[in-house]
Motif scaffolding. Sequence first.
Motif, PDB file in Angstrom:
ATOM      1  N   UNK A  31       0.838  -1.203   0.000  1.00 54.03           N
ATOM      2  CA  UNK A  31       0.000   0.000   0.000  1.00 54.03           C
ATOM      3  C   UNK A  31       0.871   1.251   0.000  1.00 54.03           C
ATOM      4  N   UNK A  32       1.922   1.250   0.828  1.00 53.34           N
ATOM      5  CA  UNK A  32       2.829   2.403   0.876  1.00 53.34           C
ATOM      6  C   UNK A  32       3.490   2.622  -0.485  1.00 53.34           C
ATOM      7  N   UNK A  33       3.932   1.528  -1.117  1.00 57.82           N
ATOM      8  CA  UNK A  33       4.558   1.639  -2.439  1.00 57.82           C
ATOM      9  C   UNK A  33       3.575   2.178  -3.471  1.00 57.82           C
ATOM     10  N   UNK A  34       2.334   1.680  -3.419  1.00 58.48           N
ATOM     11  CA  UNK A  34       1.319   2.163  -4.356  1.00 58.48           C
ATOM     12  C   UNK A  34       1.011   3.633  -4.170  1.00 58.48           C
ATOM     13  N   UNK A  35       0.915   4.081  -2.918  1.00 57.47           N
ATOM     14  CA  UNK A  35       0.656   5.500  -2.659  1.00 57.47           C
ATOM     15  C   UNK A  35       1.820   6.369  -3.114  1.00 57.47           C
ATOM     16  N   UNK A  36       3.044   5.861  -2.940  1.00 60.03           N
ATOM     17  CA  UNK A  36       4.214   6.625  -3.392  1.00 60.03           C
ATOM     18  C   UNK A  36       4.205   6.785  -4.910  1.00 60.03           C
ATOM     19  N   UNK A  37       3.907   5.697  -5.620  1.00 60.09           N
ATOM     20  CA  UNK A  37       3.860   5.771  -7.080  1.00 60.09           C
ATOM     21  C   UNK A  37       2.721   6.668  -7.550  1.00 60.09           C
ATOM     22  N   UNK A  38       1.605   6.633  -6.826  1.00 62.18           N
ATOM     23  CA  UNK A  38       0.476   7.482  -7.193  1.00 62.18           C
ATOM     24  C   UNK A  38       0.823   8.953  -7.040  1.00 62.18           C
ATOM     25  N   UNK A  39       1.614   9.272  -6.026  1.00 55.40           N
ATOM     26  CA  UNK A  39       1.987  10.660  -5.778  1.00 55.40           C
ATOM     27  C   UNK A  39       3.198  11.093  -6.591  1.00 55.40           C
ATOM     28  N   UNK A  40       3.893  10.125  -7.190  1.00 61.29           N
ATOM     29  CA  UNK A  40       5.111  10.447  -7.936  1.00 61.29           C
ATOM     30  C   UNK A  40       4.765  11.180  -9.217  1.00 61.29           C
ATOM     31  N   UNK A  41       5.535  12.201  -9.547  1.00 61.22           N
ATOM     32  CA  UNK A  41       5.290  12.978 -10.758  1.00 61.22           C
ATOM     33  C   UNK A  41       5.536  12.158 -12.008  1.00 61.22           C
ATOM     34  N   UNK A  42       6.453  11.189 -11.942  1.00 60.94           N
ATOM     35  CA  UNK A  42       6.795  10.420 -13.127  1.00 60.94           C
ATOM     36  C   UNK A  42       5.685   9.486 -13.561  1.00 60.94           C
ATOM     37  N   UNK A  43       4.771   9.114 -12.646  1.00 61.19           N
ATOM     38  CA  UNK A  43       3.743   8.147 -13.005  1.00 61.19           C
ATOM     39  C   UNK A  43       2.344   8.725 -12.996  1.00 61.19           C
TER      40      UNK A  43
END
Length: 236
Positions: free
Chosen positions: A222-234
Amino acid sequence: LGAAQDVPPSQVLQESMPLTIKLRELNAEAGAENLFQDSPQALADTAKNRAKVTYWKTKLQVRPVYDFQIHTASSLASGPFRRLKGHPELGVYTPHLYLSDFWLLEKEYTPLNETLAESPLNLTLSYETISLWKWSLQTQMADQWMQQSEWGLTDTQRDSFMLKRLILDTNPWILAFSGAFIAMHTLFSMLAFKNDIQFWAKNESMQGLSARSMVISWFCQVITGLYLLDSQETSK
């Protein structure tokens, strides 16, 4: 010139391509970002909203397609082969002359504005044959980029230049290693996912499983998914 005038018109290949194109304002120094400037994603978002400018192509490749494949009427009506001019009554088709600007980068486009009023426009022509599969691949990629741009699915202008810079500026061995690594990573991920499905499909009890480790694993995902969701690159 005299020898050229003796060539029959039926043996002369003629193709045309516009030497100007309208693009959103390009950055001639793309690919050499400064770490102290804004992030590449922020610059890309700004460029996406810029108005289109007319550019002059400074390079053009003249590439006859080296093709000994036997085509049929149906094959000439599909894919990039539609560009071939067939003559059914004679059972032949005209060889294709490929005028290519496929590998042009941002620095090889010159903006047409008032500053060039009295300046000469340079055009570099290069001549080289191209194999059928390379021509087919480049043509299909260009068609897909154009179609995606018309549909507004992605920023094809930025993505196409980024892909070309990656291929042209990267060591072929590093590029091949990266491709092999990505392919192996994808394969192992699919195998792991397949094993997980088989395990849970056949599992009838929770014996031997740690509920704590499952919760921790779920929390990390979940933490990884939230990080990717907030990442500008993705997410942008």
